[in-house]
Scaffold this motif. Sequence first.
Motif, mmCIF file in Angstrom:
data_model
loop_
_atom_site.group_PDB
_atom_site.id
_atom_site.type_symbol
_atom_site.label_atom_id
_atom_site.label_comp_id
_atom_site.label_asym_id
_atom_site.label_seq_id
_atom_site.Cartn_x
_atom_site.Cartn_y
_atom_site.Cartn_z
ATOM 1 N N VAL A 5 38.473 16.579 16.644
ATOM 2 C CA VAL A 5 37.057 16.915 16.751
ATOM 3 C C VAL A 5 36.385 16.669 15.413
ATOM 4 C CG1 VAL A 5 35.375 18.708 17.257
ATOM 5 C CG2 VAL A 5 37.536 18.627 18.534
ATOM 6 N N GLU A 6 35.457 15.706 15.407
ATOM 7 C CA GLU A 6 34.715 15.383 14.193
ATOM 8 C C GLU A 6 33.447 16.227 14.108
ATOM 9 O OE1 GLU A 6 36.140 11.134 15.581
ATOM 10 O OE2 GLU A 6 35.209 12.876 16.541
ATOM 11 N N SER A 7 33.008 16.459 12.894
ATOM 12 C CA SER A 7 31.741 17.150 12.664
ATOM 13 C C SER A 7 31.188 16.713 11.322
ATOM 14 C CB SER A 7 31.933 18.674 12.684
ATOM 15 O OG SER A 7 32.821 19.080 11.668
ATOM 16 N N GLY A 8 29.902 16.998 11.115
ATOM 17 C CA GLY A 8 29.295 16.713 9.826
ATOM 18 C C GLY A 8 28.367 15.515 9.801
ATOM 19 N N GLY A 10 25.020 13.130 10.863
ATOM 20 C CA GLY A 10 23.610 13.457 10.930
ATOM 21 C C GLY A 10 22.753 12.373 10.339
ATOM 22 N N LEU A 20 32.026 14.573 6.268
ATOM 23 C CA LEU A 20 32.575 14.600 7.621
ATOM 24 C C LEU A 20 33.898 15.364 7.616
ATOM 25 C CD1 LEU A 20 32.014 10.898 8.758
ATOM 26 C CD2 LEU A 20 30.427 12.822 8.839
ATOM 27 N N SER A 21 34.130 16.067 8.702
ATOM 28 C CA SER A 21 35.396 16.783 8.891
ATOM 29 C C SER A 21 35.986 16.387 10.231
ATOM 30 C CB SER A 21 35.176 18.294 8.879
ATOM 31 O OG SER A 21 34.608 18.727 7.668
ATOM 32 N N CYS A 22 37.291 16.409 10.299
ATOM 33 C CA CYS A 22 37.987 16.116 11.552
ATOM 34 C C CYS A 22 39.151 17.092 11.675
ATOM 35 C CB CYS A 22 38.482 14.684 11.575
ATOM 36 S SG CYS A 22 39.476 14.262 13.021
ATOM 37 N N TRP A 36 39.567 7.315 8.675
ATOM 38 C CA TRP A 36 38.213 7.235 9.219
ATOM 39 C C TRP A 36 37.865 5.767 9.448
ATOM 40 C CZ3 TRP A 36 35.334 11.348 10.696
ATOM 41 C CH2 TRP A 36 35.714 12.610 10.221
ATOM 42 N N THR A 77 43.515 18.894 8.944
ATOM 43 C CA THR A 77 42.115 18.481 8.862
ATOM 44 C C THR A 77 41.973 17.371 7.824
ATOM 45 O OG1 THR A 77 41.380 20.710 9.460
ATOM 46 C CG2 THR A 77 39.756 19.251 8.452
ATOM 47 N N TYR A 94 34.608 7.531 13.347
ATOM 48 C CA TYR A 94 35.716 8.059 14.136
ATOM 49 C C TYR A 94 36.875 8.416 13.210
ATOM 50 C CZ TYR A 94 33.366 5.600 17.980
ATOM 51 O OH TYR A 94 32.452 5.146 18.908
ATOM 52 N N THR A 109 31.303 10.683 15.466
ATOM 53 C CA THR A 109 30.110 11.405 15.045
ATOM 54 C C THR A 109 29.132 10.403 14.436
ATOM 55 O OG1 THR A 109 29.278 13.289 13.743
ATOM 56 C CG2 THR A 109 31.057 11.998 12.750
#
Length: 115
Positions: A5-8, A10, A20-22, A36, A77, A94, A109
């Motif tokens: 699950v990626e986040s960060g 925008g 970015l975090s995964c 990445w 992570t 990704y 993301t």
Amino acid sequence: QVQLVESGGGLVQAGGTLRLSCAVSGSISSINAMGWHRQAPGKQRELVASITSTGSTNYADSVKGRFTINRDNAKNTVFLQMNSLKPEDTAVYYCNIFTQFGTYWGQGTQVTVSS
């Protein structure tokens, strides 16, 4: 089942930063390399950065000196610190991992850099 699950992601102005975090979850005994990739509209997916289990890193020439990849093995992570962002960095990012059972990918993301 393995999940990434990626986040960060925008929207950011040129020259800005994003991190970015995964997070990886599921039945994994060990993760070898983590990485990445990104895919811009109309272009092929390309490697941005990767990191081995021992911390060795590899970067695309286009991001060297601006992006930094690191990982927290205890939390499964991987992070991507992106500085001095440029409009050409706009893409879906990704994360992926390499394990003894195969390669797994996150859903991606979106990162958008405005000029």
